[in-house]
Enzyme design. Structure first.
Site, short mmCIF file in Angstrom:
data_model
loop_
_atom_site.label_atom_id
_atom_site.label_comp_id
_atom_site.label_asym_id
_atom_site.label_seq_id
_atom_site.Cartn_x
_atom_site.Cartn_y
_atom_site.Cartn_z
CG ASP A 70 -1.79 1.37 1.35
OD1 ASP A 70 -2.34 1.56 0.52
OD2 ASP A 70 -1.70 1.84 2.57
CG ASP B 80 -1.86 7.84 0.08
OD1 ASP B 80 -0.80 7.87 -0.44
OD2 ASP B 80 -2.79 8.32 -0.17
CG ASP C 243 -2.33 2.51 6.23
OD1 ASP C 243 -2.32 2.45 5.10
OD2 ASP C 243 -2.88 3.73 7.15
#
Length: 275
Positions: A13, A15, A214
């Site tokens: 991922d 961001d 996240d």
């Protein structure tokens, strides 16, 4: 535990994971990026960002020779040497953007749902929502197969919206900042599995995958990889993983690229002499 000389592929991922949640910097992860590059380990950007955004980042990260997954798995982009003569540069999983936007507009008019998507606002507003520059926001608005939403309504109406979208073959996925509307069944996990299978076919041997993310939209990815790194997020969403192999999951104590590096250090022992 895998080593750098194993047939590894890494899905990450952006961001809040490889990129800092606030300033989008990856510099704390640079030492690991250099190690992966030296070992020729594929690093597959797997993100809610658009193809236009990822292409810019790929260039800055020197990853233009790798495939990438955009718009939360709704789009897979293949580099030139992966394509056959009749294969398009990317694969769209499910509904296209214009179809999604039409459905959202019709539902909002019919039921007075309180939301705004990227297609409803200007680059200036997207920049306010995201912290991007207006030029970067314009890239974020070049969408092909998903639409980010900001929801302003109540929980009851939101549940109704989910049901309406499901009837249209669409679903909501929770990201770090937005809800994302995309085809039902599409997602990072499905895209990661598709690319993992392609890597296995190309190499003629099983691959070992590591995923790092996240947010809730990363859960499907973290459930299909061999080793999952749950990077500590700037949110209060639960991050439950339905996996039997507890040893294959690591939850970081640090945020963003610091946590990203912490996760790789946990799972990949370095060669002697590199420690």
């Amino acid at each position: 535990m895998p080593y750098l000389d194993d047939p590894l592929i890494i899905f990450t991922d952006l961001d809040g994971s490889l990129l800092d949640h606030h300033d989008y910097s990856w510099q704390p992860a640079q030492p690991w990026l250099d190690k992966l590059s030296a070992a020729k380990i594929p690093l597959i950007l797997t993100t809610s960002k658009t193809s236009a955004e990822v292409a810019t980042l790929q260039s800055a990260l020197h990853l233009t020779h790798q495939p990438f997954i955009a718009e939360n798995g709704a789009m897979i982009h293949l580099p030139p040497d992966w394509r056959t003569a009749d294969e398009v540069p990317f694969y769209i999983n499910g509904a296209g953007y214009s179809e999604i936007r039409q459905t959202l507009v019709e539902l909002r008019q019919r039921y007075d749902f309180e939301f705004r998507g990227f297609g409803d606002v200007t680059p200036k507003q997207v920049a306010v929502w995201t912290g991007l520059s207006e030029q970067e926001a314009e890239l974020a608005m070049q969408r092909v197969a998903s639409e980010p939403l900001v929801w302003f309504g109540n929980d009851l109406d939101f549940a109704h919206l989910k049901k309406c979208l499901a009837r249209e073959g669409l679903a909501l996925t929770r990201g770090g900042r937005f809800w994302h509307v995309m085809a039902a069944g599409a997602g990072k996990g499905q895209a990661v599995q598709w690319l993992s299978d392609r890597y296995q076919q190309k190499r003629g041997q099983a691959v070992i995958s590591i995923g790092l993310g996240d947010g809730p939209n990363d859960l499907s990815m973290l459930e299909v990889v061999n080793y999952a790194v749950v990077v500590k997020g700037h949110h209060d969403h639960e991050m439950p993983l339905h996996r039997d192999d507890i040893s294959g999951v690591f939850r970081t104590s640090e945020f963003g690229p610091h946590g990203w590096s912490q996760g790789l250090s946990h799972f990949i022992p370095l060669f002697k002499g590199q420690i």
